[in-house]
Scaffold this active site. Structure first.
Site, PDB file in Angstrom:
ATOM      1  N   PHE A 185       0.916  -0.976   0.549  1.00  0.00           N
ATOM      2  CA  PHE A 185      -0.227  -0.179   0.346  1.00  0.00           C
ATOM      3  C   PHE A 185       0.746   1.345   0.067  1.00  0.00           C
ATOM      4  O   PHE A 185       1.900   1.620   0.299  1.00  0.00           O
ATOM      5  CB  PHE A 185      -0.633  -0.164   1.337  1.00  0.00           C
ATOM      6  CG  PHE A 185      -0.224   0.049   2.800  1.00  0.00           C
ATOM      7  CD1 PHE A 185      -0.142   1.890   3.041  1.00  0.00           C
ATOM      8  CD2 PHE A 185      -0.162  -0.890   3.283  1.00  0.00           C
ATOM      9  CE1 PHE A 185       0.270   1.525   4.554  1.00  0.00           C
ATOM     10  CE2 PHE A 185       1.242  -0.638   4.638  1.00  0.00           C
ATOM     11  CZ  PHE A 185       0.969   0.522   5.278  1.00  0.00           C
ATOM     12  N   CYS A 186      -0.040   2.465  -1.001  1.00  0.00           N
ATOM     13  CA  CYS A 186       1.319   3.806  -0.182  1.00  0.00           C
ATOM     14  C   CYS A 186      -0.054   4.670  -0.552  1.00  0.00           C
ATOM     15  O   CYS A 186      -1.341   4.650  -0.126  1.00  0.00           O
ATOM     16  CB  CYS A 186       1.599   3.511  -1.911  1.00  0.00           C
ATOM     17  SG  CYS A 186       0.753   4.102  -3.187  1.00  0.00           S
ATOM     18  N   THR A 187       0.001   5.997  -0.725  1.00  0.00           N
ATOM     19  CA  THR A 187      -0.743   6.529  -0.175  1.00  0.00           C
ATOM     20  C   THR A 187      -1.640   6.983  -1.349  1.00  0.00           C
ATOM     21  O   THR A 187      -3.110   6.211  -1.314  1.00  0.00           O
ATOM     22  CB  THR A 187      -0.361   8.382  -0.502  1.00  0.00           C
ATOM     23  OG1 THR A 187       1.425   8.399   0.273  1.00  0.00           O
ATOM     24  CG2 THR A 187      -1.116   9.481  -0.438  1.00  0.00           C
TER      25      THR A 187
END
Length: 260
Positions: A185-187
């Site tokens: 996951f990331c922004t």
């Protein structure tokens, strides 16, 4: 629910764009005419954008963009603010829309890695495993200073300082992921999509997913459940809470002052 007069959007898509120079001129002229501010990055591998303005102007620009079949399925993430959080409008052509320095990783030329929706991920985290009973490894692919603003409970954080360090960190720590269902996951989704492709090359023994829409989309659907803190964003708002607002009591992590 709208709170504030300014609509902020972010979106990306990996798609082959051989005409980046021409696109750059078109997209800049349209955004400038509508009074938008923010950044649009173009590369042969796709588009990555962050824009703000009135709702009518922003949505009008997106509608024009989606008139190009290559961008017809764009689904921008939205949030609202009292002021435009960008100083100017930039539309740039880059080598990559998110730099990894691995030219063999081309999401625009390969099947998209499997994605897990925020609703499904929230349910998995509620029950403590995926639907096959496998433990979940939440893998944060962001830079260390971003993680310090907030992340998922018990997330794996390899303290990278820039995304180009991710492949080496994965090679060093991949045993931590064995026997688990991995969710990168990331922004907003762009980094974890590339990261998922690198994960697929590592011979892990469990399923690999990217979080659809990243943390910001998760906030829209799950209101921050299983997440602590805020989410750093690359504009003058600095960070957003689970309600997609800038926290009134925002505390800047010590590591943020030293980011490169």
């Amino acid at each position: 629910m709208q709170e504030g007069p300014v609509l902020n959007i972010s979106s990306y898509k990996f798609v082959e764009l051989p005409d980046t120079a021409q696109l750059r001129e078109q997209l800049f002229e349209r955004a400038q005419a509508l009074g938008l501010k923010g950044t649009v990055l173009l590369a042969e591998e796709g588009i990555n954008l962050f824009l703000a303005g009135t709702a009518e102007a922003v949505r009008g620009w997106v509608a024009q963009l989606k008139g190009d079949p290559r961008f017809a399925d764009l689904d921008p993430k939205e949030s609202w603010s009292e002021a435009v959080p960008f100083k100017k409008l930039l539309v740039k052509v880059k080598g990559e829309i998110i730099r990894m320095n691995m030219p063999q990783i081309r999401p625009d030329r390969a099947p998209r890695p499997a994605a897990v929706t925020p609703e499904t991920l929230s349910r998995w985290l509620d029950q403590g495993h995926d639907d096959q009973g496998r433990p979940i490894a939440m893998l944060d692919t962001r830079n260390a200073f971003e993680v310090d603003y907030g992340t998922f409970d018990n997330a794996i954080d390899w303290r990278i300082h820039k995304f180009t360090e991710f492949p080496a960190a994965l090679a060093e720590h991949k045993n931590e992921l064995m026997g688990k269902t991995v969710v990168s996951f990331c922004t907003g989704g762009i980094r974890c999509e590339k990261a998922a492709m690198v994960l697929e090359q590592q011979g892990l023994d469990g399923p690999i997913y990217q979080l659809e829409g990243g943390i910001l989309r998760y906030f829209e659907y799950a209101q921050g459940k299983h997440y602590h803190g805020s989410c750093f964003v690359f504009d003058q708002r600095e960070a957003l809470d689970a309600g997609l607002h800038t926290p009134a009591d925002l505390q800047r992590p010590a590591s943020e002052a030293h980011r490169g």
